[in-house]
Design a protein around this motif. Structure first.
Motif, PDB file in Angstrom:
ATOM      1  N   LYS A 175       0.811  -1.209   0.000  1.00  0.00           N
ATOM      2  CA  LYS A 175       0.000   0.000   0.000  1.00  0.00           C
ATOM      3  C   LYS A 175       0.840   1.252   0.000  1.00  0.00           C
ATOM      4  CE  LYS A 175      -3.844  -2.140   2.451  1.00  0.00           C
ATOM      5  NZ  LYS A 175      -4.756  -2.028   3.581  1.00  0.00           N
ATOM      6  N   GLU A 177      -5.483   0.261  -4.360  1.00  0.00           N
ATOM      7  CA  GLU A 177      -4.484  -0.101  -3.365  1.00  0.00           C
ATOM      8  C   GLU A 177      -5.130  -0.551  -2.054  1.00  0.00           C
ATOM      9  OE1 GLU A 177      -1.184  -0.182  -3.151  1.00  0.00           O
ATOM     10  OE2 GLU A 177      -0.586   0.518  -5.105  1.00  0.00           O
ATOM     11  N   THR A 184      -4.607   5.038  -5.838  1.00  0.00           N
ATOM     12  CA  THR A 184      -3.718   4.340  -6.754  1.00  0.00           C
ATOM     13  C   THR A 184      -2.293   4.882  -6.689  1.00  0.00           C
ATOM     14  OG1 THR A 184      -5.541   3.851  -8.268  1.00  0.00           O
ATOM     15  CG2 THR A 184      -3.315   3.771  -9.180  1.00  0.00           C
TER      16      THR A 184
END
Length: 302
Positions: free
Chosen positions: A5, A172, A75
């Motif tokens: 992430k 993500e 993202t």
């Protein structure tokens, strides 16, 4: 595999900035178009079906671009949602508005075909009925698409802190939980049938409008000298704009499908392709308000 992430894409700065620039321009343009029609409804007369359609399209695209902005922020690593409610809300709103964008664009094409149709045509009888039946049709489309996309409220959630190959990563921070094959097949079938049906109706209405415009041009040249170019009426200029509008929508729709099928929605595969998909998927929502505003003389005067 669990996605990282914290990953960012420093080598894609230009592409990232382009995505956010497109989203910002699209949100601003759709806000202006929506506010103009809201003020028109409040200050003047009862809205016509065509005006309602344009206002709904601006609203749908505004919400869509806002959700795309959240997806892009996640993202590119600017934001970490980290909870199920945020994931469900953003993804559900994004999928719902994309479905409504196709429906509303199809309605815009059909209404313009009805407006352009001559008095002796089979569509002429719908000119007066459309103003009464149209609101009910809009409500039906909203309810149907809300139910059809309701599966995202169940299958989407925050990415867990475990390693698993069964999760499909949407962004993500969000992933899609495994669902049964039968349920997935039914949902995809309904979505595909809806998209193919509305695109088919767009093609039919566009072909009908082209035939009417060509017939009008031949009649004008028959009555006048062929050296004179026919002057287009406001309705015909609006029709050519709608035809351009339909062509651009279909181009962006098929490009989005090609990119989606070639790269899939697995973000870990290639962030560049995912960014290009964001650009292409938002292109129609960004350009459409400028096309519609260019034909609105009231906005041009303002």
């Amino acid at each position: 595999m669990k996605m990282n992430k914290k990953r960012k894409f420093p080598s894609y700065t230009a592409l990232r900035n382009t995505v956010f620039f497109e989203i910002t321009i699209g949100i601003s343009a759709n806000t202006v178009l929506l506010m103009f029609h809201i003020l028109t409804f409040l200050l003047k007369h009862r809205p016509k079906p065509l005006d309602l359609t344009i206002a709904q399209l601006a609203l749908v695209h505004l919400v869509m671009l806002v959700t795309v902005g959240f997806v892009a922020a996640d993202t590119f690593g600017f934001e970490n949602w980290g909870n199920d409610l945020m994931c469900k809300t953003v993804i559900y709103a994004n999928r719902l508005t994309r479905a409504l964008s196709i429906c509303t664009t199809c309605l815009l094409s059909i209404l313009q075909a009805i407006t352009l149709s001559p008095r002796n045509s089979c569509l002429a009888k719908f000119k007066h009925k459309s103003s009464h039946c149209y609101p009910c049709g809009l409500v039906f489309l909203w309810i149907f698409n809300m139910l059809l996309n309701g599966r995202f409220l169940v299958s989407i959630g925050a990415t867990p802190n475990v390693t698993s190959h069964s999760f499909v990563f949407i962004t993500e921070s969000c992933c899609q939980w495994p669902i049964s094959y039968l349920f997935r097949y039914i949902f995809l079938s309904l979505v595909n049938v809806q998209d193919i049906s509305f695109i088919g109706l767009m093609a039919l209405s566009s072909g009908y409008m082209v035939s009417l415009l060509c017939r009008h041009k031949r009649q004008f040249q028959h009555l006048h000298s062929t050296s004179l170019s026919p002057k287009l009426s406001p309705e015909e200029r609006a029709t050519w704009t709608i035809l351009l509008f339909m062509g651009f929508f279909m181009l962006m729709y098929f490009l989005d499908c090609i990119i989606f099928l070639s790269s899939g929605i697995l973000l870990k595969n290639d962030p560049v392709r995912h960014s290009v998909q964001l650009l292409v998927g938002s292109g129609y929502a960004t350009i459409s308000p400028f096309v519609l505003m260019s034909t609105e003389k009231r906005m041009i005067r303002c």
